[in-house]
Design a protein around this motif. Structure first.
Motif, PDB file in Angstrom:
ATOM      1  N   ARG A  17       3.147  12.464  -1.796  1.00 33.70           N
ATOM      2  CA  ARG A  17       2.418  11.491  -0.999  1.00 33.70           C
ATOM      3  C   ARG A  17       0.932  11.697  -1.251  1.00 33.70           C
ATOM      4  O   ARG A  17       0.515  12.784  -1.614  1.00 33.70           O
ATOM      5  N   HIS A  18       0.145  10.656  -1.032  1.00 34.10           N
ATOM      6  CA  HIS A  18      -1.305  10.756  -1.159  1.00 34.10           C
ATOM      7  C   HIS A  18      -1.920   9.937  -0.028  1.00 34.10           C
ATOM      8  O   HIS A  18      -1.459   8.836   0.273  1.00 34.10           O
ATOM      9  N   CYS A  78      -2.872   6.295  -0.579  1.00 36.01           N
ATOM     10  CA  CYS A  78      -1.702   5.407  -0.620  1.00 36.01           C
ATOM     11  C   CYS A  78      -1.090   5.221   0.765  1.00 36.01           C
ATOM     12  O   CYS A  78      -0.747   4.108   1.161  1.00 36.01           O
ATOM     13  N   ASP A  79      -0.963   6.317   1.498  1.00 36.79           N
ATOM     14  CA  ASP A  79      -0.334   6.249   2.822  1.00 36.79           C
ATOM     15  C   ASP A  79      -1.125   5.398   3.803  1.00 36.79           C
ATOM     16  O   ASP A  79      -0.549   4.732   4.662  1.00 36.79           O
ATOM     17  N   TYR A  98      -3.551   3.081   2.892  1.00 37.61           N
ATOM     18  CA  TYR A  98      -4.191   1.923   2.274  1.00 37.61           C
ATOM     19  C   TYR A  98      -4.072   0.682   3.164  1.00 37.61           C
ATOM     20  O   TYR A  98      -5.065   0.065   3.523  1.00 37.61           O
ATOM     21  N   ARG A 141      -9.314   9.868  -5.659  1.00 40.64           N
ATOM     22  CA  ARG A 141      -8.145   9.011  -5.904  1.00 40.64           C
ATOM     23  C   ARG A 141      -7.166   9.723  -6.829  1.00 40.64           C
ATOM     24  O   ARG A 141      -7.567  10.501  -7.698  1.00 40.64           O
ATOM     25  N   VAL A 175      -0.002   6.864  -9.774  1.00 34.44           N
ATOM     26  CA  VAL A 175       0.835   6.689  -8.581  1.00 34.44           C
ATOM     27  C   VAL A 175       2.081   5.929  -8.993  1.00 34.44           C
ATOM     28  O   VAL A 175       2.004   4.943  -9.725  1.00 34.44           O
ATOM     29  N   VAL A 215       5.250   3.824  -7.414  1.00 33.54           N
ATOM     30  CA  VAL A 215       5.869   3.166  -6.274  1.00 33.54           C
ATOM     31  C   VAL A 215       7.306   2.903  -6.679  1.00 33.54           C
ATOM     32  O   VAL A 215       7.566   2.133  -7.607  1.00 33.54           O
ATOM     33  N   TYR A 217       3.114  -1.391  -0.077  1.00 34.17           N
ATOM     34  CA  TYR A 217       3.066  -0.616  -1.325  1.00 34.17           C
ATOM     35  C   TYR A 217       2.905  -1.518  -2.540  1.00 34.17           C
ATOM     36  O   TYR A 217       2.222  -1.156  -3.506  1.00 34.17           O
ATOM     37  N   LEU A 271      -0.681  -2.334  -2.671  1.00 31.39           N
ATOM     38  CA  LEU A 271      -1.385  -1.172  -3.210  1.00 31.39           C
ATOM     39  C   LEU A 271      -1.337  -1.185  -4.732  1.00 31.39           C
ATOM     40  O   LEU A 271      -2.329  -0.916  -5.404  1.00 31.39           O
ATOM     41  N   SER A 272      -0.201  -1.547  -5.282  1.00 30.21           N
ATOM     42  CA  SER A 272      -0.051  -1.549  -6.745  1.00 30.21           C
ATOM     43  C   SER A 272      -0.953  -2.582  -7.408  1.00 30.21           C
ATOM     44  O   SER A 272      -1.324  -2.427  -8.562  1.00 30.21           O
ATOM     45  N   VAL A 287      -1.474   2.586 -10.644  1.00 32.64           N
ATOM     46  CA  VAL A 287      -0.245   2.470  -9.857  1.00 32.64           C
ATOM     47  C   VAL A 287       0.812   1.784 -10.713  1.00 32.64           C
ATOM     48  O   VAL A 287       0.571   0.721 -11.280  1.00 32.64           O
TER      49      VAL A 287
END
Length: 153
Positions: free
Chosen positions: A36-37, A40-41, A43, A70, A74, A76, A103, A106-107, A113
């Protein structure tokens, strides 16, 4: 108010502690993989543009967006909501759909990502992820890894 502020400080302290631990390993030449980051969690909740976000969430998002390191890469792991719910029904289909959308957003918003089809067989998913990681390694490291794999095989 005070409790929320203290929670924010504890949150940020933990985030930066983990960033320092990762940076120390990277400085020693180690490859660091986190499951996990924080960028990302958080965002969707704290970083992505959105009206009506409380002040503490805006502050948290600002520090994650502007200051926090960053991740380089990543993954997903994506699947239809029905598949996700069947695999792990801890949340409702609606919650899972929202998280999946977050998610996928996020990508589109962050570089590095990669969306992986998690409905594919496990060995395909693992091979895809491993290949993407190896591709990001320095060329001399990739050569060493290929030589070690050929000796083992």
């Amino acid at each position: 108010g005070a409790r929320r502020t203290l929670r924010l400080f504890a949150w940020v302290a933990e985030e930066w502690y983990r960033a320092v631990v990762v940076a120390n390993h990277v400085r020693r030449g180690h490859l660091v993989i986190c499951d996990r980051h924080f960028v990302c969690d958080y965002y969707a909740a704290d970083i992505a543009p959105r009206e009506g976000r409380p002040l503490l969430r805006r502050i948290h998002g600002w520090q994650l967006r502007r200051l926090y390191p960053r991740p380089d890469l990543v993954f997903v792991l994506d699947a239809p909501v029905e598949v996700l719910h069947a695999r792990k029904d801890e949340d409702t289909v609606e919650v899972l759909a929202r998280r999946r959308d977050d998610y996928l957003a996020l990508s589109r918003a962050l570089p590095g990502v990669q969306v992986i089809d998690a409905t594919r067989p496990l060995d395909h998913v693992v091979t895809t992820v491993a290949a993407a990681i190896v591709d990001r390694l320095p060329a001399d490291t990739r050569t060493d890894q290929a030589a070690a794999a050929s000796k083992a095989g």
